[in-house]
Structure formats: structure tokens, C-alpha cells
Write an enzyme that holds these catalytic residues in place. Structure first.
Site, short mmCIF file in Angstrom:
data_model
loop_
_atom_site.label_atom_id
_atom_site.label_comp_id
_atom_site.label_asym_id
_atom_site.label_seq_id
_atom_site.Cartn_x
_atom_site.Cartn_y
_atom_site.Cartn_z
CE LYS A 194 7.38 6.24 2.80
NZ LYS A 194 6.16 7.06 2.62
N GLY A 246 5.22 7.25 13.15
CA GLY A 246 4.00 6.75 12.52
C GLY A 246 3.26 5.82 13.45
CB VAL A 250 4.24 0.97 10.39
CG1 VAL A 250 5.54 1.11 9.60
CG2 VAL A 250 3.07 0.77 9.43
CD GLU A 268 6.56 10.61 17.99
OE1 GLU A 268 5.54 10.08 18.45
OE2 GLU A 268 6.57 11.57 17.23
CB CYS A 302 1.74 10.96 18.06
SG CYS A 302 2.98 12.24 17.94
CD GLU A 399 -2.38 7.12 17.76
OE1 GLU A 399 -1.96 6.30 16.94
OE2 GLU A 399 -1.66 8.02 18.23
P1 NAI Z 1 1.70 4.53 8.90
O1 NAI Z 1 2.47 4.16 10.10
O2 NAI Z 1 1.31 3.46 7.93
O3 NAI Z 1 2.48 5.65 8.05
C1 NAI Z 1 3.59 6.40 8.50
C2 NAI Z 1 4.70 6.36 7.48
O4 NAI Z 1 5.21 5.03 7.39
C3 NAI Z 1 4.29 6.73 6.06
O5 NAI Z 1 5.33 7.44 5.45
C4 NAI Z 1 4.11 5.37 5.40
O6 NAI Z 1 4.28 5.41 4.00
C5 NAI Z 1 5.22 4.58 6.04
N1 NAI Z 1 5.05 3.12 6.05
C6 NAI Z 1 3.90 2.41 5.97
N2 NAI Z 1 4.16 1.09 6.03
C7 NAI Z 1 5.50 0.97 6.17
C8 NAI Z 1 6.40 -0.16 6.29
N3 NAI Z 1 5.94 -1.40 6.31
N4 NAI Z 1 7.71 0.08 6.42
C9 NAI Z 1 8.19 1.34 6.43
N5 NAI Z 1 7.41 2.43 6.30
C10 NAI Z 1 6.08 2.25 6.18
O7 NAI Z 1 0.41 5.28 9.39
P2 NAI Z 1 -0.98 5.48 8.59
O8 NAI Z 1 -1.40 4.15 8.00
O9 NAI Z 1 -0.85 6.62 7.69
O10 NAI Z 1 -1.96 5.82 9.78
C11 NAI Z 1 -2.51 4.78 10.56
C12 NAI Z 1 -2.59 5.19 12.01
O11 NAI Z 1 -1.31 5.40 12.54
C13 NAI Z 1 -3.31 6.50 12.27
O12 NAI Z 1 -4.69 6.33 12.30
C14 NAI Z 1 -2.75 6.88 13.60
O13 NAI Z 1 -3.43 6.23 14.65
C15 NAI Z 1 -1.32 6.38 13.54
N6 NAI Z 1 -0.36 7.44 13.18
C16 NAI Z 1 0.46 7.92 14.15
C17 NAI Z 1 1.33 8.95 13.86
C18 NAI Z 1 2.23 9.53 14.89
O14 NAI Z 1 2.65 10.66 14.74
N7 NAI Z 1 2.60 8.79 15.90
C19 NAI Z 1 1.39 9.56 12.53
C20 NAI Z 1 0.54 8.92 11.55
C21 NAI Z 1 -0.32 7.92 11.90
#
Ligand code: NAI
Ligand code: MG
Length: 491
Positions: A194, A246, A250, A268, A302, A399
């Protein structure tokens, strides 16, 4: 695509003529279904949502919002493909399919780069030179491992796990898909992936590539949707392994959902890396490294170098040079080849960054931003630094995931190391010095998965990547990345 309002001029900078990447080679459908069992099918949920271009706020396509029944269908397709075809195939044959994906990606690199920039807001220079070539490189690299697992795990028998559920973020959409899909397939697993809801398009285009590469139906399934869809994948009983990149928030939810289940997982998560500059460093190169470390991809990284630790005796010089360099950075149209900093990925992310800028000022930090005119439409944040911040400040600890750098000073090695490690995260770090001994001491002292010396943000498929502490669990990339997709059984 460069309209006058997208083209930015700033005080003291140069004016460039627009150099937009053409988009006439880009083919996007108006609406995308779910890629399940080798074909695009309408979602049983009946729901669709728009993915927009964050630089213009215009909708690019409608995308299916997969519900639980859709996820179930995808997992069943993956299971069938696993038991009947993929896990039985000779490893060498599996490798050929993965090579084919890599080659088609290379052939279509221009189109993928443009779509990545349109859907996610990143500068075309990055999607063209970093994201897409690295994604292809990952498929090439893991294709090579498919028939050599005996060498990866000498004396052990590496069996596939089954169906891998993979949930990825919006900062490197195609690259994260490649990081996850390539090793899974090489080891004989099948996949339900996804992409993030703001950047689903290159994953859907990858589905087209996978169909063109003639992979057996169901080996790779791509389902789109938001957090609920992700949670349905994580919780599905037919999934044997979860790979997630992500937010730490989460990541915690996923760990909780998986506790007590036999599912293997890799997470990660976030980071708050320090770039450490010693007085004996090559200062101009270090400044370039800081810029690359935090302003690359709008700071949506990240492993970004979002903290700068600079030795007191050179702090004034470094900050002066950094400000000068920041003035030359071009913020604007992601499709323009001159652009250094593109659009922030979504309104939500822009709001989050903006709230941190307020917090930083309330905490007493001195904020400096370059004086650039930002386009009226779209989501933008100029490059920003904070000086005069303390270790306990939120802009130093949390972050932000935007082009925002917190700067602190240090007097000696021990203070630099203590400050670098004073964070709940541990994904990456950077050290800049003329002395090899200092590099070795620092890299063994910093609790982080990847540490760059006299460079930053360099990636390669052969190198493992992953975090300590709250930055995650497990490693992706390299030989280590195979481990997450195999069952080695008892010795
Ligand atoms: P997120 O962690 O919500 O999204 C990442 C992925 O997880 C997306 O595909 C989302 O649809 C999915 N997701 C969301 N809730 C989920 C759940 N309960 N179970 C399974 N999958 C789920 O991140 P978001 O809200 O887009 O960004 C929030 C913050 O997260 C950012 O401001 C940043 O600080 C951090 N982030 C870190 C990343 C990294 O590469 N480590 C990448 C994206 C965001
Ligand atoms: Mg989008």
C-alpha cells in the site's frame, strides 16, 4: 509548468529562466482501480479519492480507497500466487522477472521521474537523479540474490515466509516500493503493498510495469487507501510479514497489533539526526553537506540531518556561510530543473511544519528564513534555521520532517557525542572532520544505523539501512535486507 507565480526570485539571488521538464511523455489515467491478481479491478468498497499535485493543488487522478474486503481479496491473490507459482519457481527464474522489472523501470525512468515530482512535490532533479535510478538499482541488486541465497546464509536453508504486507510513506514513493518489493520477491515471497495516500501514482505505474514484465498474477498486488487500509493489511491473518516505513506513532500501533502474532516485521520510523562539524573540517564542503542533509527533498527524509552540531570556534563562520548558501536555493516548481526545494507534500505536513516554526520561536530560538517569494497556490516552506536553541527544546528533540534545521554548538568531542545521542531516535548521523581517528570514534559512539563521514544522504542498495531506539526495528538493503524475508529454521 513554470508559471510566473511559480518562478521565484529572491533578494540577492539570481533569476533563472524557467527550465521545466516536459510532461508530454507522461500518461496517467483519470481513475485507478486496485491492482489485484495481475489486473486493475474496481474496489468493492466503491470509494475513490483524489491524489493532488501539492505544487498546484490540482487533482491528478482518482484512486481507489480499498476497504477490508479489498485487502482480503489482495491477500488471497497473493497467497494463491505464492503457493501455486512463486515459491515453487526455480530461484533463477524468479531472478529473471526481477531483472525485467529493473530494466523496464530504467526504460521508463523519465516518465516515472515526472510523475514522482507531480504527485509528491519533489524537485525533478531529485526524482530523476536519485529516486528512480536508485529504485531500479534495488531491483537489479536483489534480482542478483534470487539464486544465491545459499551464499547469503551459508549452511542454512532460507525459506520464504509467504505473503508480505508492505505499507510505505510519501517521501520516496517508488524507492520505498522498490526497497520493499525487490527483496521480498527475490526470497520467494509474494506481496500486498500500500502506497501512501498522497503519493499513490508511481506505485500504480509500477503495477503496470509488473504486468508488462509478465509476473505471474498475484505475485505483486498494489492496493491504495489511507491508514485504515494500512491497518487492514497489518491485521490480516493471511499475512506472514509486515514491512512498514512511516511515523514512529503508527509504528507503535503496528507493533501493538502484531504483538503475540507469528508475523515477522521490520519498522523503519522517524529520525532526528545530528550533523557534527569539527573545527578541522573542510568548511565549505561541510556547509554543502548540511544543505544536502536537511533541504534535500524538503526535509521529508527520515535520515535527514535535521540537527547541526558545530564546534564553537567555527560556529560563526559556518552559520554565515550556511545563510549565504541558503540564499541561493531556489524554492518553487518541482518540475523545473533549477529547483532545489520543491513543494511540501501535503497541507497536513505544511501545517505540522508551520506549527513547529511557532514552537521554535516561542521556545526562544532565533529563526532565519530566506527571503523568497512563494507561489500563491501549493504548499511551500522556505529553508529555515534556528539558532540559540537548547537541548530540551522541542525543535531539537522532535522530528519536524520539513526544511528546518536546529543549530547548536559544542566545545569538545565528548560534548558533541553526548548531544548527538541525546535523542529518542537513532537512524542516522553525519561527521565532518579532517581526522580519520575522530571519524572512527564518532561513528562507533553514535547510536544510529547509518553514519556518513564527510558526506551525507548517500544511498546504495548494497548498504543496510535501519534504526536504533525509536527509529525502528530491523534492516533493509544489502545482505541484511534479505534476512527480513526468509525463515532460516533451526540450525
Ligand atoms: P504515517 O505513518 O501516518 O503514514 C505512513 C504510511 O502508513 C501511509 O501509507 C499511511 O497510509 C499508513 N498508515 C497510517 N496509519 C496507519 C495504521 N494505523 N496502520 C497501518 N498503516 C497506517 O505518516 P504521516 O501521517 O503521513 O506523517 C506523519 C509524520 O510521520 C511526518 O510528519 C513525519 O514526521 C513522519 N514520517 C516519517 C517517515 C519516514 O520515512 N520515517 C515517512 C513519512 C512520515
Ligand atoms: Mg499527490
Amino acid at each position: 509548468m513554470a508559471t510566473p507565480e511559480n518562478k521565484l526570485a529572491f533578494d540577492g539571488g539570481w533569476e533563472y529562466d524557467p527550465a521545466p521538464e516536459s510532461t508530454d511523455h507522461v500518461s496517467l489515467k483519470k481513475r485507478y482501480g486496485l491492482f489485484i491478481g495481475g489486473e486493475f479491478t474496481a474496489p468493492q468498497s466503491g470509494r475513490y479519492f483524489d491524489t493532488i499535485n501539492p505544487a498546484t493543488e490540482e487533482a491528478l487522478a482518482r484512486v481507489a480507497d480499498a476497504g477490508e474486503a479489498d485487502v482480503d481479496r489482495a491477500v488471497r491473490a497473493a497467497r494463491k500466487a505464492y503457493s501455486e507459482r512463486w515459491s515453487r519457481m526455480r530461484p533463477k527464474e524468479r531472478g529473471k522477472y526481477i531483472y525485467r522489472i529493473a530494466r523496464i523501470l530504467q526504460e521508463r525512468a523519465r516518465e516515472f521521474a515526472a510523475i514522482e515530482s507531480l504527485d509528491g512535490g519533489k524537485p525533478i532533479r531529485e526524482s530523476r537523479d536519485v529516486d528512480i535510478p536508485l529504485a531500479a538499482a534495488h531491483f537489479f541488486y536483489y534480482a542478483g540474490w534470487a539464486d544465491k541465497l545459499d551464499y547469503a546464509f551459508p549452511g542454512r536453508r532460507a525459506r520464504p515466509l509467504g505473503v508480505a504486507g508492505q505499507v510505505i510513506p510519501w517521501n520516496f514513493p517508488l524507492l520505498m516500493a522498490a526497497w520493499k518489493i525487490a527483496p521480498a520477491l527475490a526470497c520467494g515471497n509474494t506481496v500486498v503493498l500500500k502506497p501512501a495516500e498522497t503519493t499513490p501514482l508511481t506505485a500504480l505505474k509500477l503495477a503496470e510495469v509488473i504486468a508488462d514484465a509478465d509476473l505471474p498474477p498475484g505475485v505483486v498486488n498494489i492496493v491504495t487507501g489511507a491508514g485504515k487500509t494500512g491497518a487492514a493489511i497489518v491485521e490480516h491473518k493471511g499475512v506472514n510479514k509486515i514491512a512498514f516505513t512511516g511515523s514512529t506513532q503508527v509504528g507503535r500501533l503496528i507493533m501493538r497489533a502484531l504483538a503475540g502474532t507469528p508475523k515477522k516485521y521490520t519498522l523503519e520510523l522517524g529520525g532526528k539526526a545530528a550533523n557534527i562539524i569539527f573545527a578541522d573540517a573542510a568548511i565549505d564542503q561541510a556547509v554543502e553537506g548540511i544543505v544536502n542533509g536537511i533541504f534535500f527533498n524538503q526535509g521529508h527524509v527520515c535520515c535527514a540531518g535535521s540537527r547541526l552540531l558545530v564546534q564553537e570556534s567555527v560556529a560563526d563562520e559556518v552559520i554565515e556561510k550556511l545563510k549565504d548558501r541558503m540564499q541561493t536555493l531556489i524554492v518553487g516548481d518541482p518540475l523545473d530543473k533549477n529547483t532545489d526545494i520543491g513543494a511540501i507534500n501535503s497541507r497536513m505536513q505544511l501545517d505540522k511544519i508551520a506549527s513547529y516554526l511557532k514552537v521554535g520561536e516561542q521556545e526562544g530560538g532565533a529563526m532565519f528564513q530566506t527571503a523568497c517569494r512563494l507561489p500563491k497556490k501549493g504548499y511551500w516552506c522556505p529553508p529555515t534555521i534556528f539558532t540559540g536553541v537548547a537541548q530540551s527544546n522541542r525543535v531539537v528533540q522532535e522530528e519536524i520532517f520539513g526544511p528546518v534545521l536546529a543549530i547548536q554548538t559544542f566545545r569538545d568531542f565528548d560534548e558533541a557525542l553526548a548531544k548527538a545521542n541525546n535523542t529518542p531516535y537513532g537512524l542516522s548521523g553525519g561527521v565532518w572532520t579532517d581526522k580519520g581517528a575522530k571519524i572512527f570514534r564518532m561513528t562507533s559512539g553514535i547510536r544510529a544505523g547509518v553514519i556518513w563521514a564527510n558526506t551525507f544522504n548517500k544511498f546504495d542498495p548494497t548498504a543496510p539501512f535501519g534504526g536504533y531506539k525509536e527509529s525502528g526495528v530491523g534492516r533493509e538493503g544489502g545482505l541484511h535486507g534479505l534476512d527480513a524475508y526468509v525463515d532460516l529454521g533451526a540450525r
